[in-house]
Scaffold this motif. Structure first.
Motif, PDB file in Angstrom:
ATOM      1  N   GLU A   1      -6.789   3.480  34.196  1.00 19.81           N
ATOM      2  CA  GLU A   1      -8.110   3.218  34.763  1.00 19.81           C
ATOM      3  C   GLU A   1      -9.260   3.600  33.834  1.00 19.81           C
ATOM      4  N   ASP A  41      -7.396   0.062  30.098  1.00 18.50           N
ATOM      5  CA  ASP A  41      -8.030  -0.447  31.316  1.00 18.50           C
ATOM      6  C   ASP A  41      -9.545  -0.519  31.174  1.00 18.50           C
ATOM      7  N   SER A  42     -10.137   0.417  30.438  1.00 18.84           N
ATOM      8  CA  SER A  42     -11.591   0.377  30.269  1.00 18.84           C
ATOM      9  C   SER A  42     -12.009  -0.805  29.402  1.00 18.84           C
ATOM     10  N   THR A  64     -11.874  -3.763  31.689  1.00 19.46           N
ATOM     11  CA  THR A  64     -13.035  -3.735  32.580  1.00 19.46           C
ATOM     12  C   THR A  64     -14.279  -4.221  31.856  1.00 19.46           C
ATOM     13  N   GLU A  97      -9.573  -8.417  35.565  1.00 16.55           N
ATOM     14  CA  GLU A  97      -9.095  -7.616  36.688  1.00 16.55           C
ATOM     15  C   GLU A  97      -7.649  -7.979  37.003  1.00 16.55           C
TER      16      GLU A  97
END
Length: 266
Positions: free
Chosen positions: A110, A115-116, A119, A124
């Motif tokens: 996350e 994941d960053s 993002t 997604e």
């Protein structure tokens, strides 16, 4: 709280992927038993970045990348250069504590780097991937439209365009991204059956991977290494600020390390 306490806390975030007996996530300078006045966080410990940390009254700097241009910071030969020797003297004279957070943050879910980065790009719900890699469904788009999308996302970090190699009008459905320099183009194709990859300039070889992209008709987008990781380091700073409040924690922004220069019209 001393600097060692910060490292011990970071170790609690490990999901089992870091070998703490053989990791680059170690102290590079300073006394770990020193009381921490403030923490600065940045992607790279450039000389100017470390000076900025000191200006902010931070006696601890957490970096993602090496301090002395070698993955393990073990190349003593580099100190023959006057600028590098001066950098080390500045670090030692200021008693700045430098801790690297690389192996851990490359896989933290996350808020870690993979994941960053996704993002930041607006992706997604990965459909595949693990560890350093993520795969996303981009059905209905072409390599060019994805490249334009990526370019729009990295522009705010100083990269005004991205490189697109291979057929731009190719319809694509599965795109893979990696972590920083860990963007193995052929591995993405072999292991995740993607038809588009987003790689970084530190993880892509043009004479090999670029030629493969063109001959195989599998497009690839290349971005600067820094832009794929800066956002993740900001999230690390935010996390530490929340965890260790009211201790001052500052994120030192960095950006694409190069500028694209066009020929003069004259």
């Amino acid at each position: 709280m001393n600097a060692r306490d910060v490292r011990e806390y970071l170790k609690t975030m490990d999901g089992g992927w870091v070998n703490w007996e053989n990791t680059v996530d170690t102290f590079k300078s300073g006394d770990p038993t020193t009381e921490v006045r403030g923490i600065a966080v940045g992607w790279m410990g450039y000389t100017w970045t470390l000076q900025r940390a000191l200006e902010l009254d931070c006696n601890m700097f957490i970096t993602h990348e090496p301090t002395y241009y070698n993955h393990h910071d073990t190349d003593q030969n580099v100190f023959r250069y006057q600028g590098v020797a001066a950098k080390r003297k500045m670090i030692e004279d200021s008693e700045l504590i430098i801790l690297r957070c690389h192996d851990l943050w490359d896989q933290v879910p996350e808020i870690g780097i993979p994941d960053s980065w996704a993002t930041q790009l607006g992706f997604e719900y990965p459909v595949d991937g693990e560890g350093y890699f993520r795969v996303y469904d981009v059905s209905g788009q072409t390599a060019l439209t994805i490249a334009q999308r990526v370019a729009g996302k990295v522009k705010e970090l100083g990269q005004n365009s991205v490189q697109l190699i291979g057929p731009e009008d190719q319809p694509v459905s599965r795109v893979a991204i990696g972590t920083g320099a860990i963007t193995p183009f052929t591995s993405f194709i072999d292991n995740y059956q993607v038809d588009l990859a987003i790689c970084t300039d530190d993880g892509f070889t043009y004479w090999r991977d670029g030629a493969f992209s063109i001959d195989m008709g599998v497009p690839v987008i290349v971005v600067n290494h820094a832009v794929s990781e800066v956002h993740g380091m900001k999230l690390l700073a935010d996390h530490l600020a929340d965890r260790f409040s009211p201790l001052p924690v500052h994120f030192i922004p960095q950006s694409c390390i190069f500028k694209l220069v066009q020929a003069s019209k004259n």
